[in-house]
Each structure stands twice: as structure tokens, then as C-alpha cells.
Motif scaffolding. Structure first.
Motif, PDB file in Angstrom:
ATOM      1  N   GLY A  81      -3.745 -48.833  24.207  1.00  0.00           N
ATOM      2  CA  GLY A  81      -3.258 -48.393  25.513  1.00  0.00           C
ATOM      3  C   GLY A  81      -2.628 -49.494  26.336  1.00  0.00           C
ATOM      4  N   LYS A  82      -2.436 -50.672  25.750  1.00  0.00           N
ATOM      5  CA  LYS A  82      -1.878 -51.806  26.477  1.00  0.00           C
ATOM      6  C   LYS A  82      -0.353 -51.738  26.487  1.00  0.00           C
ATOM      7  CE  LYS A  82      -1.757 -56.880  26.507  1.00  0.00           C
ATOM      8  NZ  LYS A  82      -2.203 -58.105  25.796  1.00  0.00           N
ATOM      9  N   PRO A  83       0.268 -51.729  27.666  1.00  0.00           N
ATOM     10  CA  PRO A  83       1.738 -51.680  27.737  1.00  0.00           C
ATOM     11  C   PRO A  83       2.346 -53.076  27.669  1.00  0.00           C
ATOM     12  CG  PRO A  83       0.828 -51.489  29.934  1.00  0.00           C
ATOM     13  CD  PRO A  83      -0.355 -51.596  29.000  1.00  0.00           C
ATOM     14  N   ASN A  84       3.540 -53.155  27.102  1.00  0.00           N
ATOM     15  CA  ASN A  84       4.293 -54.405  27.032  1.00  0.00           C
ATOM     16  C   ASN A  84       5.695 -54.092  27.541  1.00  0.00           C
ATOM     17  OD1 ASN A  84       5.544 -56.812  26.437  1.00  0.00           O
ATOM     18  ND2 ASN A  84       5.062 -56.801  24.267  1.00  0.00           N
ATOM     19  N   GLU A  85       6.007 -54.569  28.741  1.00  0.00           N
ATOM     20  CA  GLU A  85       7.234 -54.173  29.431  1.00  0.00           C
ATOM     21  C   GLU A  85       8.260 -55.304  29.475  1.00  0.00           C
ATOM     22  OE1 GLU A  85       7.369 -51.820  33.387  1.00  0.00           O
ATOM     23  OE2 GLU A  85       7.702 -53.914  33.970  1.00  0.00           O
ATOM     24  N   VAL A  86       9.509 -54.941  29.248  1.00  0.00           N
ATOM     25  CA  VAL A  86      10.625 -55.877  29.380  1.00  0.00           C
ATOM     26  C   VAL A  86      11.651 -55.276  30.340  1.00  0.00           C
ATOM     27  CG1 VAL A  86      12.525 -57.036  28.212  1.00  0.00           C
ATOM     28  CG2 VAL A  86      10.325 -56.823  27.070  1.00  0.00           C
ATOM     29  N   LEU A  87      12.004 -56.032  31.364  1.00  0.00           N
ATOM     30  CA  LEU A  87      13.051 -55.623  32.307  1.00  0.00           C
ATOM     31  C   LEU A  87      14.315 -56.414  31.994  1.00  0.00           C
ATOM     32  CD1 LEU A  87      11.042 -55.577  35.664  1.00  0.00           C
ATOM     33  CD2 LEU A  87      11.659 -53.626  34.230  1.00  0.00           C
ATOM     34  N   MET A  88      15.471 -55.736  31.997  1.00  0.00           N
ATOM     35  CA  MET A  88      16.742 -56.377  31.675  1.00  0.00           C
ATOM     36  C   MET A  88      17.708 -56.283  32.846  1.00  0.00           C
ATOM     37  SD  MET A  88      16.773 -54.935  27.826  1.00  0.00           S
ATOM     38  CE  MET A  88      15.331 -53.928  28.183  1.00  0.00           C
ATOM     39  N   PHE A  89      18.438 -57.373  33.079  1.00  0.00           N
ATOM     40  CA  PHE A  89      19.378 -57.460  34.194  1.00  0.00           C
ATOM     41  C   PHE A  89      20.729 -57.946  33.680  1.00  0.00           C
ATOM     42  CE2 PHE A  89      15.103 -58.245  35.578  1.00  0.00           C
ATOM     43  CZ  PHE A  89      14.956 -57.525  36.763  1.00  0.00           C
ATOM     44  N   MET A  90      21.796 -57.404  34.228  1.00  0.00           N
ATOM     45  CA  MET A  90      23.135 -57.848  33.862  1.00  0.00           C
ATOM     46  C   MET A  90      23.321 -59.309  34.279  1.00  0.00           C
ATOM     47  SD  MET A  90      24.410 -55.130  32.462  1.00  0.00           S
ATOM     48  CE  MET A  90      26.187 -55.359  32.419  1.00  0.00           C
ATOM     49  N   LYS A  91      24.011 -60.043  33.451  1.00  0.00           N
ATOM     50  CA  LYS A  91      24.262 -61.472  33.713  1.00  0.00           C
ATOM     51  C   LYS A  91      25.746 -61.672  33.986  1.00  0.00           C
ATOM     52  CE  LYS A  91      23.635 -66.015  31.506  1.00  0.00           C
ATOM     53  NZ  LYS A  91      25.032 -66.477  31.545  1.00  0.00           N
ATOM     54  N   LYS A  92      26.079 -62.207  35.141  1.00  0.00           N
ATOM     55  CA  LYS A  92      27.491 -62.421  35.492  1.00  0.00           C
ATOM     56  C   LYS A  92      28.142 -63.372  34.495  1.00  0.00           C
ATOM     57  CE  LYS A  92      27.338 -61.411  40.451  1.00  0.00           C
ATOM     58  NZ  LYS A  92      27.583 -61.937  41.821  1.00  0.00           N
ATOM     59  N   ASN A  93      29.371 -63.049  34.149  1.00  0.00           N
ATOM     60  CA  ASN A  93      30.111 -63.861  33.189  1.00  0.00           C
ATOM     61  C   ASN A  93      30.579 -65.161  33.850  1.00  0.00           C
ATOM     62  OD1 ASN A  93      31.413 -64.678  30.897  1.00  0.00           O
ATOM     63  ND2 ASN A  93      33.044 -63.163  30.978  1.00  0.00           N
ATOM     64  N   ASP A  94      30.513 -66.241  33.105  1.00  0.00           N
ATOM     65  CA  ASP A  94      30.934 -67.539  33.645  1.00  0.00           C
ATOM     66  C   ASP A  94      32.362 -67.888  33.240  1.00  0.00           C
ATOM     67  OD1 ASP A  94      30.594 -67.983  30.974  1.00  0.00           O
ATOM     68  OD2 ASP A  94      29.055 -69.521  31.162  1.00  0.00           O
ATOM     69  N   GLY A  95      33.139 -66.857  32.888  1.00  0.00           N
ATOM     70  CA  GLY A  95      34.527 -67.083  32.512  1.00  0.00           C
ATOM     71  C   GLY A  95      34.798 -66.971  31.028  1.00  0.00           C
ATOM     72  N   PHE A  96      33.760 -66.653  30.264  1.00  0.00           N
ATOM     73  CA  PHE A  96      33.912 -66.545  28.815  1.00  0.00           C
ATOM     74  C   PHE A  96      34.788 -65.344  28.458  1.00  0.00           C
ATOM     75  CE2 PHE A  96      32.303 -64.532  24.877  1.00  0.00           C
ATOM     76  CZ  PHE A  96      32.686 -65.518  23.969  1.00  0.00           C
ATOM     77  N   MET A  97      35.734 -65.569  27.559  1.00  0.00           N
ATOM     78  CA  MET A  97      36.647 -64.517  27.108  1.00  0.00           C
ATOM     79  C   MET A  97      36.371 -64.230  25.632  1.00  0.00           C
ATOM     80  SD  MET A  97      39.103 -62.722  28.486  1.00  0.00           S
ATOM     81  CE  MET A  97      40.575 -61.757  28.137  1.00  0.00           C
ATOM     82  N   PRO A  98      35.829 -63.050  25.295  1.00  0.00           N
ATOM     83  CA  PRO A  98      35.534 -62.740  23.891  1.00  0.00           C
ATOM     84  C   PRO A  98      36.797 -62.758  23.039  1.00  0.00           C
ATOM     85  CG  PRO A  98      34.510 -61.145  25.373  1.00  0.00           C
ATOM     86  CD  PRO A  98      35.461 -61.959  26.193  1.00  0.00           C
ATOM     87  N   ASP A  99      36.640 -63.145  21.768  1.00  0.00           N
ATOM     88  CA  ASP A  99      37.776 -63.172  20.847  1.00  0.00           C
ATOM     89  C   ASP A  99      38.278 -61.771  20.521  1.00  0.00           C
ATOM     90  OD1 ASP A  99      37.691 -65.942  20.711  1.00  0.00           O
ATOM     91  OD2 ASP A  99      36.283 -65.937  19.030  1.00  0.00           O
ATOM     92  N   ASP A 100      37.331 -60.814  20.447  1.00  0.00           N
ATOM     93  CA  ASP A 100      37.691 -59.458  20.007  1.00  0.00           C
ATOM     94  C   ASP A 100      37.992 -58.539  21.195  1.00  0.00           C
ATOM     95  OD1 ASP A 100      35.127 -59.550  20.910  1.00  0.00           O
ATOM     96  OD2 ASP A 100      34.327 -58.142  19.439  1.00  0.00           O
ATOM     97  N   THR A 101      38.900 -58.973  22.082  1.00  0.00           N
ATOM     98  CA  THR A 101      39.243 -58.144  23.234  1.00  0.00           C
ATOM     99  C   THR A 101      40.731 -58.227  23.513  1.00  0.00           C
ATOM    100  OG1 THR A 101      38.774 -57.705  25.562  1.00  0.00           O
ATOM    101  CG2 THR A 101      38.818 -60.004  24.888  1.00  0.00           C
TER     102      THR A 101
END
Length: 373
Positions: free
Chosen positions: A285-305
Motif C-alpha cells: 500500500g506504499k505509494p511512490n510519486e513522481v511529479l514532472m515539470f516542463m523545463k524551459k529550453n536554453d536555446g537548443f535546436m534539435p537536429d530532427d526539426t
């Protein structure tokens, strides 16, 4: 001409003899214990203390958990990274003297060790069995400067004035990276590590999108399953993808602790609305919780875009709060992507329909005429 040749031969002979005498002096005058860096009985090592000149220090201890399982702990508070412990013990076991430091370089290397070395103290029970100082790499980066110490006087570095170049035979490189001293770097990065039948439920919530959120439940027998929406409505599923999804939680790690943000920035993120939340509940009955938050981009430009500008949010990473609110970390989409699915994943028919729909869109965009079945 003959005299010049004769003189050259004499110089070579005298030089060789002098070199041999120096090496013999080095070998004969060096106590065996000053050359003995390795400790072979690593199975019985119970504690390793590491400290550097920047006042960073960490104590690694081997402890027996309930049920007899052995775990290494960091400063008595956190589970240690198994990979880092294994590598450190392997290094301790396999240290080998490559060569003594030459006479000309000896004084300079000793000064470097005295001002910038990392101390390693190894214990079996309460007994200090080995202690040495780890310096930097040799110029060719195939060895590491080290200085041994007498364990009977653990605080006196002057008991050895003979630094050596140390290596691990069969491996080319320097060894100081294995003796790191920051607590966070030693901590285990595991978030989820479950034996699949021990999981009772997995809840995945996408903020603002209840239609893609769901709960997977598993019976105590480890064979019966159920998938529902957050409000309890049944979602059609096939057993195979459900079992596969549950198995993903056997080993999930975060990438690293977030230590670069200013406290006020970190606090702002932690108190902002989360983007996703995953809660795993085990058989106790023990819960294990993970909260996720969007991370602002620091200017990185993906290759596949084909986008004209960098995306507003990091395409590879997000922030997370793990260990039930205790730690602020960096998460990787490559690892978490398979967990952040929508309910269609659990239906093979839905997966096929979705694939057919995507193909139809692609055909339309390319002006293709769908083949008749």
C-alpha cells in the motif's frame, strides 16, 4: 673517428649503468608497503572514506538490510549507486605500480599531491587496512600519480615520500574519476524498481487532459488486470500490452540531481503546476510519486526539426520531484517516454487504428492513393 666512436660507447655504457643504479636505489630503498596500493580482499571491505582538498568528503558503508540483502550507503543516509561502488571496488582491487616517479619530477609531484590530492581510506570492520592519496593524470593520461600512507599513522602524509605512477593493467586511462567526493554523485538514481507482481496500481495523470490519463490495476495473484479512467470508467485493454507496461517499472532512473538553479528559481518551479504525475502503489500500500515539470529550453535546436526557431521547452529533459517530494532532479524523455503513454497503448486494435490513421494522413500529405484491400 675511432676515438669518437669509443667515447660514444663509453658514454652509453656509463649512462646505462647510472640509470640502472638509480633504479636499483629506487627499488631497494622503497619499502614494500609504499609500493603496495591494491587491496585484494574487497569482499570484506565495510567502509571507504574519500576526502579532497576542497573540503568535500563522503563515507561509503556496506550495510545489511532486512532479509539479508547487502547495500552500500552514502553518509549513512542514501543508497549508493551500485555501478559506482562496483567500479571503485574493482579499481581498489586491481591497482598496480606502473613505475616510480622520476627523481626530477618527484618534488613537483609531491607538492601537487599535498595540495590537490584525494584521500582514500579503506576499512575492514573498524580496522584501517589501506590508505593512499590520488592525484592527477600523467601527461599521456595512461597513469595516475598516487602516494601511499602508513595506516598506523593515518593523518601523516609525510610517512611516504615516494610517489608512483599507478595503473590498472589491461585498461588505459587515469583513475582519479572513480574516487569522486561529492555526496550527490554517489547517490543511487533509481526512481522505480519493482518486481512486477508486487505492483498493485499505476496512476498516470496528464494535467488538463483527463482523456489521456489512466489507472492500471493488478490483482494480488499477479495475473488479473484492469484499466480505467481517473473517474473509474473501464478502458478496453489487451493483456499483453498491460503486462508489458507494468514491466517497464522494473528499473527507471533519473538522469541527475539538479544543482545549478538558484534556490528561488528552484522553489518557483517546485510550487508551479505540474505537467504529469505518476504514482505507483506496491503490495504493502506504499505509494511512490513522481511529479514532472516542463523545463524551459536554453536555446537548443534539435537536429530532427524543420522549425525556424528553438522550441520553448527542452525537447529532451524535464524537471522532476522524486522520492516522494525529497529530491529535485533532471528527467530524460528517452527514459520516461514509454511511461507517459495514452490509454490507446493498451488496446492492440486501437494501436492498429491509430497507425492506420497516421498512415492515411501521410498518404494524403504526399498525394498518394491508398491501396484497395
Amino acid at each position: 673517428m675511432k676515438r669518437n666512436v669509443f667515447a660514444l660507447v663509453v658514454v652509453i655504457i656509463l649512462g646505462s649503468f647510472t640509470f640502472w643504479m638509480v633504479m636499483q636505489r629506487d627499488r631497494s630503498s622503497m619499502k614494500k608497503e609504499l609500493r603496495d596500493f591494491s587491496f585484494e580482499d574487497t569482499a570484506h571491505v565495510t567502509k571507504i572514506f574519500l576526502a579532497d582538498k576542497a573540503l568535500n568528503q563522503v563515507t561509503l558503508t556496506k550495510e545489511t538490510m532486512p532479509g539479508g540483502k547487502i547495500k552500500w550507503m552514502v553518509d549513512g543516509k542514501y543508497v549508493a549507486r551500485p555501478d559506482a561502488i562496483t567500479q571503485l571496488l574493482r579499481t581498489i582491487h586491481n591497482l598496480s605500480v606502473k613505475e616510480p616517479v622520476g627523481l626530477k619530477a618527484r618534488e613537483n609531484i609531491i607538492k601537487q599531491l599535498a595540495t590537490g590530492a584525494t584521500k582514500c581510506a579503506i576499512y575492514v570492520g573498524d580496522d584501517l587496512v589501506k590508505q593512499y592519496y590520488i592525484g592527477g593524470a600523467t601527461p599521456d593520461e595512461t597513469g595516475t600519480y598516487m602516494l601511499n600512507c602508513d595506516v598506523s599513522d593515518p593523518d601523516d602524509i609525510l610517512n611516504s615520500t615516494e610517489p608512483f605512477v599507478i595503473e590498472v593493467k589491461g585498461w588505459e586511462g587515469y583513475l582519479s574519476p572513480y574516487y569522486f567526493t561529492k555526496e550527490a554523485e554517489w547517490r543511487d538514481r533509481t526512481i522505480f524498481q519493482y518486481y512486477a507482481p508486487d505492483i498493485r496500481s499505476i496512476k498516470v495523470e496528464h494535467a488538463g487532459h483527463p482523456e489521456t490519463s489512466f489507472i492500471v490495476s493488478q490483482g494480488a495473484d499477479g495475473k488479473s488486470y484492469n484499466v480505467t479512467s481517473l473517474d473509474g470508467k473501464k478502458i478496453y485493454f489487451d493483456t499483453i500490452p498491460v503486462r508489458q507496461y507494468i514491466s517497464y517499472f522494473g528499473k527507471i532512473n533519473f538522469e541527475n540531481f539538479e544543482t545549478t538553479l538558484k534556490p528561488e528559481h528552484k522553489d518557483s518551479i517546485m510550487h508551479s503546476p505540474w505537467a504529469q504525475r505518476i504514482t505507483v502503489t506496491d503490495a504493502s500500500g506504499k505509494p511512490n510519486e513522481v511529479l514532472m515539470f516542463m523545463k524551459k529550453n536554453d536555446g537548443f535546436m534539435p537536429d530532427d526539426t524543420t522549425a525556424a526557431a528553438p522550441p520553448p521547452f527542452d525537447p529532451d529533459h524535464m524537471y522532476g520531484i522524486v522520492n516522494n517530494g525529497k529530491d529535485f532532479v533532471i528527467l530524460n524523455y528517452f527514459v520516461f517516454g514509454k511511461l507517459l503513454i495514452d490509454p490507446d497503448y493498451f488496446s492492440l486494435a486501437a494501436q492498429k487504428a491509430k497507425a492506420d490513421e497516421e498512415k492515411a494522413k501521410m498518404d494524403a500529405a504526399l498525394g498518394r492513393t491508398p491501396k484497395k484491400k
